[in-house]
Design a protein around this motif. Structure first.
Motif, short mmCIF file in Angstrom:
data_model
loop_
_atom_site.label_atom_id
_atom_site.label_comp_id
_atom_site.label_asym_id
_atom_site.label_seq_id
_atom_site.Cartn_x
_atom_site.Cartn_y
_atom_site.Cartn_z
N MET A 1 -8.01 3.76 -7.76
CA MET A 1 -7.06 4.00 -6.47
C MET A 1 -5.89 5.35 -6.67
N PHE A 2 -6.89 5.96 -5.79
CA PHE A 2 -5.69 6.99 -5.07
C PHE A 2 -5.42 7.41 -3.94
N TRP A 3 -3.81 8.40 -4.32
CA TRP A 3 -2.81 8.29 -3.78
C TRP A 3 -3.14 9.68 -2.87
N VAL A 4 -3.56 9.74 -1.21
CA VAL A 4 -3.25 10.97 -1.03
C VAL A 4 -2.44 11.58 -0.01
N THR A 5 -2.08 12.63 -0.30
CA THR A 5 -1.01 13.21 0.23
C THR A 5 -2.09 15.06 0.55
N ARG A 6 -0.61 16.19 1.46
CA ARG A 6 -1.17 17.18 1.20
C ARG A 6 -0.59 18.85 -0.11
N ALA A 7 -1.49 19.22 0.08
CA ALA A 7 -1.29 20.16 -1.09
C ALA A 7 -0.31 21.25 -0.58
N GLY A 8 0.69 21.78 -2.29
CA GLY A 8 0.87 22.57 -2.03
C GLY A 8 3.28 22.33 -1.40
N ARG A 9 2.98 21.03 -1.81
CA ARG A 9 4.32 19.94 -1.91
C ARG A 9 5.08 20.22 -3.06
N GLY A 10 4.77 20.74 -4.15
CA GLY A 10 5.42 21.08 -5.47
C GLY A 10 4.83 19.24 -5.62
N LYS A 11 6.60 18.88 -6.19
CA LYS A 11 6.45 17.97 -6.71
C LYS A 11 8.13 16.94 -5.84
N SER A 12 7.62 17.12 -4.68
CA SER A 12 7.79 16.48 -3.93
C SER A 12 7.07 15.28 -3.36
N LEU A 13 6.94 13.78 -3.46
CA LEU A 13 6.30 12.88 -3.22
C LEU A 13 6.55 12.63 -1.54
N GLN A 14 5.85 13.71 -0.60
CA GLN A 14 5.94 13.53 0.93
C GLN A 14 4.59 12.55 1.63
N ARG A 15 4.79 11.98 2.40
CA ARG A 15 2.92 10.93 2.60
C ARG A 15 2.05 12.65 3.55
N LEU A 16 0.89 11.98 3.93
CA LEU A 16 0.49 13.12 5.01
C LEU A 16 1.04 13.76 6.21
N ASP A 17 1.83 13.06 6.47
CA ASP A 17 2.43 13.37 8.25
C ASP A 17 3.92 13.94 7.24
N GLY A 18 4.20 13.65 6.08
CA GLY A 18 5.65 15.54 5.27
C GLY A 18 6.46 13.77 5.53
N GLU A 19 6.51 12.91 5.46
CA GLU A 19 7.96 11.99 5.85
C GLU A 19 7.60 11.50 4.01
N GLN A 20 8.91 11.63 3.75
CA GLN A 20 9.14 11.25 2.48
C GLN A 20 8.70 9.87 1.57
N LEU A 21 8.72 9.75 0.92
CA LEU A 21 8.06 7.82 0.34
C LEU A 21 9.39 8.06 -0.05
N PRO A 22 9.52 5.98 0.97
CA PRO A 22 11.24 5.67 0.45
C PRO A 22 11.40 6.28 -0.80
N ALA A 23 12.73 5.81 -1.56
CA ALA A 23 13.13 5.37 -2.66
C ALA A 23 12.95 3.94 -3.34
N PRO A 24 12.47 4.19 -4.59
CA PRO A 24 12.58 2.41 -4.54
C PRO A 24 13.63 2.05 -5.37
N THR A 25 14.56 0.83 -5.23
CA THR A 25 15.44 0.31 -6.12
C THR A 25 14.65 -0.63 -7.70
N ALA A 26 16.06 -1.49 -7.63
CA ALA A 26 15.71 -2.45 -9.26
C ALA A 26 15.53 -3.18 -8.45
N ASP A 27 15.39 -3.78 -7.30
CA ASP A 27 15.31 -4.68 -6.88
C ASP A 27 13.78 -4.69 -6.29
N ALA A 28 12.64 -5.66 -7.17
CA ALA A 28 11.69 -5.89 -6.70
C ALA A 28 11.39 -6.26 -4.86
N ALA A 29 12.44 -7.47 -4.73
CA ALA A 29 12.26 -7.65 -3.44
C ALA A 29 12.06 -6.74 -1.95
N ALA A 30 13.79 -6.04 -2.36
CA ALA A 30 13.60 -4.82 -1.73
C ALA A 30 12.84 -3.71 -1.53
#
Length: 559
Positions: free
Chosen positions: A385-414
């Motif tokens: 299973m691969f997560w696909v993004t654009r190259a050249g974004r360094g350590k920033s986990l941005q989606r293909l459209d440039g939107e940042q991945l949401p920040a996970p919480t300690a709450d599994a339901a959230a």
């Protein structure tokens, strides 16, 4: 109680049944179904009272309801009460005085028919309104006369057991639901199981340390339109990459893939393994009442090669309905929450099947003393299973459209809500092959095929997007991606991650630009992954991801 009163209630029932065929509004239909159930219950009580007062064979309302929902369920609802009462009467003739023994014999009757008959476990009704069984009649009543209900048992071959059990899950659900609701005797959750001790014996049975995610076709009851709609949702203007991701994701899910059991908290405090015959989709989850390690120890041995399943000579246990047997939400692994808390049916009929709660509680499992090189067959998806993004974004986990991945919480339901709200499955690209996980030699070749297929597919996608993509491996069929080890890892050097890592190392010499686009977990990081990968995209959280996707399709179908 007068015949006129019974006739009046029968007339009400007939009216409700007629209206049910004409009503299309879901709320009205639901109300009619409640009225039908109430009328059937009232008729059972009236007939039981009538027979008691007249000195005829007495009824038993709970047993009659049990029979109506299981072995009599194929008879017209208008006359089904007669069949159920007839079965109780026939039991009364053999067990005249003891209600506790009568209930046990009634339970035995249902289980015997569901386990023993090859084609037709259900009864029919004669013109004189006497119930009879087209298949297994003589064997059933002979077993009752011999009081086999005192200590019932049944031995079946693996294929025979799984086929019958999976085909009859609705009847098993109705049976266990009746046990749950019965007040006399009142059963504890752990007692809601078959009276029969079921032994499954014969060549070909397999136990695997994995868990089957519900497939799209099962969830939507073999209806293809929601599946096709899930693909066409990408839109006519979608490019090759979006279409490829959607197609691979749906193909991966159509029949249902399995994920590896892991050592992390998603698999605590209790978990189920997979018992199957031939293929992962012909399987049931099984719960070891004892320690599974002695049975599964051969999976840890490098001398066995990388087998993902073991031979079993026989297993013995009792069927149960996991949501009733493990009632507390905290009593079973969160990764297997679907098993103990099935999704309720929705108004449009798209829901997980009743089979999602069926569980075999293993009291005994005996492995076969098979030669490690003996050919054996049990198939399953193996996948990356691969997560696909654009190259050249360094350590920033941005989606293909440039939107940042949401920040996970300690709450599994959230986190589950974040997955669904963000439709994070759109970022994923699975690559898979169907493999024989029971044969280490063949599996080794098929894993090599999977790695090469993945590289070829990723290269084509990379080139189609002007070589601007990155592919991050987030999990695999033998790699959890959560930062913890799976319960039965492959021998050193034989996991899909290690094989892929070795192959990418060779690419760095021949094709360094493409090799740079393939981002694999750092072997020196001690298993540490970005929180977003561990909490959203690990194998341990794929059941939640898939649940969100199915709900998305369900909502689209309702619109």
């Amino acid at each position: 109680m007068s015949e006129e009163t019974i006739a009046a209630w029968q007339k009400k029932l007939d009216f409700f049944l007629l209206q049910e065929t004409r009503v299309t509004d879901s709320a009205e239909k639901f109300k009619l179904q409640e009225d039908i159930a109430d009328a059937e219950k009232k008729l059972r009580e009236l007939r039981a009272s009538q027979h008691t007062s007249s000195g005829q064979a007495r009824g038993h309302p709970w047993l009659e309801e049990l029979f109506s929902d299981t072995v009599c369920s194929k008879i017209s609802r208008a006359v089904r009460p007669y069949a159920a009462h007839s079965l109780v009467s026939m039991l009364r003739e053999r067990i005249p005085a003891n209600d506790a023994e009568l209930i046990r014999a009634g339970r035995f009757l249902v289980e015997h028919q569901l386990l023993a008959t090859a084609q037709t476990p259900y009864c029919a009704l004669t013109g004189e309104r006497r119930a009879f069984f087209p298949e297994g009649e003589d064997a059933l009543w002979d077993a009752v006369d011999k009081k086999q209900y005192a200590r019932p048992s049944r031995t079946l071959a693996p294929g025979e057991f799984l086929q019958r059990t999976l085909e009859r899950t609705r009847d098993w659900y109705e049976y266990f639901d009746a046990l749950r609701q019965c007040h006399e005797p009142k059963l504890e959750p752990g007692e809601i199981q078959t009276l029969h001790s079921i032994e499954v014996s014969g060549k070909g049975g397999a136990i695997a340390p994995q868990y089957l995610i519900a497939g799209l076709m099962s969830y939507f009851h073999e209806e293809w339109s929601p599946v096709i709609g899930g693909y066409t949702d990408v839109g006519t203007k979608a490019g090759m990459l979006d279409r490829l991701k959607a197609s691979q994701w749906i193909c991966w899910l159509v029949w249902g893939p399995s994920i590896p059991l892991c050592e992390c908290g998603q698999w605590q405090p209790a978990l189920a393994h997979q018992f199957g015959y031939g293929d992962e989709n012909n399987s049931l989850p099984v719960y070891f009442l004892g320690d599974p390690a002695p049975v599964l120890k051969s999976l840890r041995g490098a001398s066995q090669g990388d087998k993902r399943a073991i031979h079993v000579r026989n297993v013995a246990g009792r069927l149960t309905w996991a949501p009733f047997a493990f009632g507390a939400a905290s009593s079973f692994a969160p990764a297997q929450a679907r098993l103990t808390a099935p999704t309720p049916s929705s108004a449009n009929g798209a829901s997980e099947p009743e089979a999602c709660g069926l569980l075999l509680k293993l009291e005994r499992a005996v492995p076969r003393n098979a030669d490690p090189k003996e050919p054996a067959y049990f198939t399953s998806y193996i996948w990356l299973m691969f997560w696909v993004t654009r190259a050249g974004r360094g350590k920033s986990l941005q989606r293909l459209d440039g939107e940042q991945l949401p920040a996970p919480t300690a709450d599994a339901a959230a986190n589950r809500e974040l997955m669904s709200a963000g439709m994070l499955w759109q970022d994923l690209l699975p690559v898979f092959v169907h493999a024989n996980i029971f044969d280490a030699v063949v599996l080794g070749l098929q894993k090599g095929t999977l790695v090469e297929n993945a590289l070829q597919l990723l290269r084509r996608a990379w080139e189609s997007e002007d070589k601007s993509l990155e592919f991050h491996l987030v999990c695999a069929s033998d790699y959890s991606g959560c930062g913890h080890e799976i319960k039965f890892p492959a021998p050193r050097g034989e996991s899909l991650l290690e094989l892929l890592r070795a192959r990418v190392a060779t690419l760095r010499k021949d094709d360094p630009k493409f090799a740079k686009s393939l981002c694999l977990p750092d072997p020196g990081a001690g298993g540490k992954r970005p929180d977003e990968f561990a909490c959203f995209f690990s194998a341990c959280h794929l059941p939640e991801m898939v649940e969100g996707y199915y709900q998305f399709l369900n909502d689209k179908q309702s619109q």
